[in-house]
Design a protein around this motif. Structure first.
Motif, PDB file in Angstrom:
ATOM      1  N   VAL A  83       0.843  -1.199   0.000  1.00 45.18           N
ATOM      2  CA  VAL A  83       0.000   0.000   0.000  1.00 45.18           C
ATOM      3  C   VAL A  83       0.877   1.248   0.000  1.00 45.18           C
ATOM      4  CG1 VAL A  83      -1.735   1.291   1.301  1.00 45.18           C
ATOM      5  CG2 VAL A  83      -1.871  -1.209   1.158  1.00 45.18           C
ATOM      6  N   LEU A 104     -11.944  -1.391  -0.321  1.00 43.68           N
ATOM      7  CA  LEU A 104     -10.753  -2.206  -0.127  1.00 43.68           C
ATOM      8  C   LEU A 104      -9.990  -1.760   1.118  1.00 43.68           C
ATOM      9  CD1 LEU A 104      -8.852  -4.391  -1.291  1.00 43.68           C
ATOM     10  CD2 LEU A 104      -7.661  -2.562  -2.502  1.00 43.68           C
ATOM     11  N   ARG A 105      -9.730  -2.716   2.024  1.00 43.42           N
ATOM     12  CA  ARG A 105      -9.005  -2.437   3.259  1.00 43.42           C
ATOM     13  C   ARG A 105      -7.929  -3.486   3.482  1.00 43.42           C
ATOM     14  NH1 ARG A 105     -10.363   2.768   4.570  1.00 43.42           N
ATOM     15  NH2 ARG A 105     -12.608   3.027   4.814  1.00 43.42           N
ATOM     16  N   PRO A 106      -6.772  -3.362   2.849  1.00 43.84           N
ATOM     17  CA  PRO A 106      -5.731  -4.382   3.030  1.00 43.84           C
ATOM     18  C   PRO A 106      -5.264  -4.525   4.475  1.00 43.84           C
ATOM     19  CG  PRO A 106      -5.236  -2.957   1.160  1.00 43.84           C
ATOM     20  CD  PRO A 106      -6.364  -2.319   1.900  1.00 43.84           C
ATOM     21  N   GLU A 107      -5.458  -3.470   5.296  1.00 41.25           N
ATOM     22  CA  GLU A 107      -4.962  -3.515   6.682  1.00 41.25           C
ATOM     23  C   GLU A 107      -6.084  -3.737   7.688  1.00 41.25           C
ATOM     24  OE1 GLU A 107      -3.577   0.345   5.792  1.00 41.25           O
ATOM     25  OE2 GLU A 107      -1.502  -0.165   6.178  1.00 41.25           O
ATOM     26  N   TRP A 142     -12.780  -7.470   1.973  1.00 43.51           N
ATOM     27  CA  TRP A 142     -11.349  -7.282   2.175  1.00 43.51           C
ATOM     28  C   TRP A 142     -10.593  -8.559   1.872  1.00 43.51           C
ATOM     29  CZ3 TRP A 142     -14.096  -5.621   6.912  1.00 43.51           C
ATOM     30  CH2 TRP A 142     -14.503  -4.281   6.812  1.00 43.51           C
ATOM     31  N   PRO A 143      -9.376  -8.433   1.390  1.00 44.37           N
ATOM     32  CA  PRO A 143      -8.597  -9.631   1.070  1.00 44.37           C
ATOM     33  C   PRO A 143      -8.211 -10.411   2.324  1.00 44.37           C
ATOM     34  CG  PRO A 143      -7.235  -7.676   0.883  1.00 44.37           C
ATOM     35  CD  PRO A 143      -8.635  -7.191   1.095  1.00 44.37           C
TER      36      PRO A 143
END
Length: 506
Positions: free
Chosen positions: A249, A438-441, A504-505
């Motif tokens: 990111v 999208l929230r990778p964290e 989210w992933p």
């Protein structure tokens, strides 16, 4: 003569209105600024920042939004204030740029500032849109002091500049670097002129007092109310405990900012090449380059990067570009092309944006109201401004969704986010909101807890479209085990079942 004097301010104000018009009335331009207004409104009802609503922004910012909320809780209040602050900052940039550019080049520098706020998330009410005025005002006093060197620095100008810097720091701590530059530059000038330690201290000490005054007053208020620990944890300790962004990111954001800002930085570099050819290392040129270094230090001081973190760089880059903008027809054409680039990526030509966003937001508000018999709501992801538009009771101190939803916030907020979310869910809020942004964290533990709660006790009412400046997304609205009221929800958007979507992933 008076009409001519009003020409540049009128031009800058008109241009500011033009480029920001499409955001006026948009309740979902960005989550930050409506959160600030929510806090400002809550303060009118007895809430204290950090104690009753947690965030790490300094108290000056919330005091400012408290003043705005006292006028009106419409989003137009801070948006109109942003128009005024932006135009005023641009005018000061124009005055500074006149030191090494002609009238046209200086005016283009002011216009460039206005345009380049747009693509960097500055078309609404982000804090630099306001505190840039204080920093640029302080630099303008510093530059004006160049004329006073033969007779000595005017202390009222130096102290006034320091106070402006102190106010800026009370809006965002990273302004400390530019503030320190201004104070030290005044002190260095006094030392260079007098070579007297006592004379320099006689200037430096009151400047240091003035610069620290806003922060000292805020600390005194919290000490007097027995809440200094909450203030210190939020505004100081949390900044050291917040986790860094995921490497991917971070890299993506840096690349994005470099490519996006390339026209502006190129103009600034060309401007400095031309200024060096014409003026060499003049005192003014050295001041502007020092200002640029201070602004860069503030930008790099935070280990996490967002587009709006670059907003404090725009004033000094606009001033630095002015000599190039004054470089005949070529410079003027480059300035115009740069501004068009900025306005395109800043969505200034999307003239229906605010109207469409307001309509979408109203639909979400209506669906929530219809499914909140007890007036309770929890927003795990999405804008907290929905608490205001639905007239819901705030579920606790952590109203800004990222504080409980993001993993990098977990060590910084001063409480266990899992325990805090358990407390909120134990209240059985009537409705829960998430989005598929999208929230990778994201915090996997709090998300899993929310998933279990929704699966056991909630029904999906509606999935409605939403969009802020950066993302298009879907609002997912869940109601506590009851027959959902879908009268405001299009049948095509409604789903059955209770499973929380996984936006989210893993």
């Amino acid at each position: 003569m008076a009409v001519r004097a009003l020409g540049v301010p009128a031009l800058l104000l008109a241009f500011t209105l033009f480029v920001r018009f499409n955001a006026l009335g948009d309740p979902d331009y960005h989550v930050d600024e409506t959160f600030y207004l929510l806090v400002g409104d809550a303060m009118h009802h007895g809430a204290a920042p950090y104690v009753d609503i947690w965030d790490r922004k300094p108290p000056g910012l919330f005091a400012f939004f408290w003043l705005l909320a006292g006028i009106s809780t419409s989003v137009l209040t801070f948006q109109i204030a942003a128009v005024i602050f932006t135009a005023a900052t641009a005018y000061l940039i124009h005055l500074i740029a006149l030191r090494w550019a002609d009238r046209t080049g200086a005016a283009l520098a002011g216009l460039t500032y206005i345009a380049w706020l747009q693509p960097l998330l500055g078309g609404g009410g982000q804090s630099p849109v306001y505190y840039n005025l204080f920093v640029v005002g302080a630099v303008a006093l510093l530059v004006r002091g160049l004329d006073d060197l033969p007779v000595g620095i005017r202390h009222r100008h130096a102290i006034g500049a320091a106070l402006l810097c102190g106010i800026a720091v009370s809006f965002k701590p990273t302004a400390l670097f530019e503030g320190a530059f201004v104070v030290l530059a005044f002190a260095w000038r006094e030392w260079s002129r007098t070579r007297s330690a006592s004379s320099t201290l006689h200037l430096f000490v009151p400047m240091a007092v003035a610069a620290s005054l806003p922060t000292v007053l805020a600390m005194a208020w919290y000490i007097a109310h027995g809440q200094f620990e909450a203030y210190w944890q939020a505004t100081v300790i949390s900044n050291f405990h917040k986790g860094r962004s995921v490497a991917a990111v971070w890299a993506h954001t840096v690349r994005f900012l470099l490519l996006l800002s390339l026209p502006l930085t190129a103009c600034a570099l060309l401007g400095q090449v031309r200024a060096r050819q014409e003026q060499g290392c003049s005192p003014f040129a050295l001041l502007i380059r020092g200002w640029l270094m201070a602004a860069l230090a503030g930008f790099l001081a935070v280990p996490n990067f967002y587009s709006h973190y670059a907003l404090p760089l725009v004033p000094v880059l606009a001033v630095a570009a002015a000599p190039w903008f004054a470089h005949g027809l070529v410079g003027r054409v480059v300035a115009v092309v740069s501004m068009i680039w900025a306005l395109h990526y800043g969505q200034s030509f999307d003239f229906d944006k605010a109207t469409q966003s307001a309509a979408r937001f109203e639909r979400v508000t209506q669906v929530l109201r219809a499914n909140m018999p007890h007036g309770t709501l929890y927003i795990h992801d999405g804008t907290p401004w929905l608490y205001h538009t639905t007239q819901a009771r705030l579920p606790g101190r952590f109203v800004f969704p990222e504080h409980l939803a993001m993993s990098n916030e977990a060590p910084a907020i001063g409480v266990d986010p899992v325990a805090e979310l358990a407390r909120v869910l134990a209240q059985a809020p009537d409705a829960i909101v998430v989005t598929d942004t999208l929230r990778p964290e994201y915090n996997r533990t709090t998300f899993a807890m929310l998933q279990r709660e929704v699966t056991a006790r909630y029904t999906l009412v509606c999935a409605l479209p939403g969009a802020d400046f950066e993302h298009s997304f879907t609002f997912y609205i869940y109601a506590l085990n009851q027959a959902p009221d879908r009268r405001q929800c299009p049948s095509a958007a409604a789903r059955s079942g209770k499973v929380l979507p996984k936006p989210w992933p893993a």
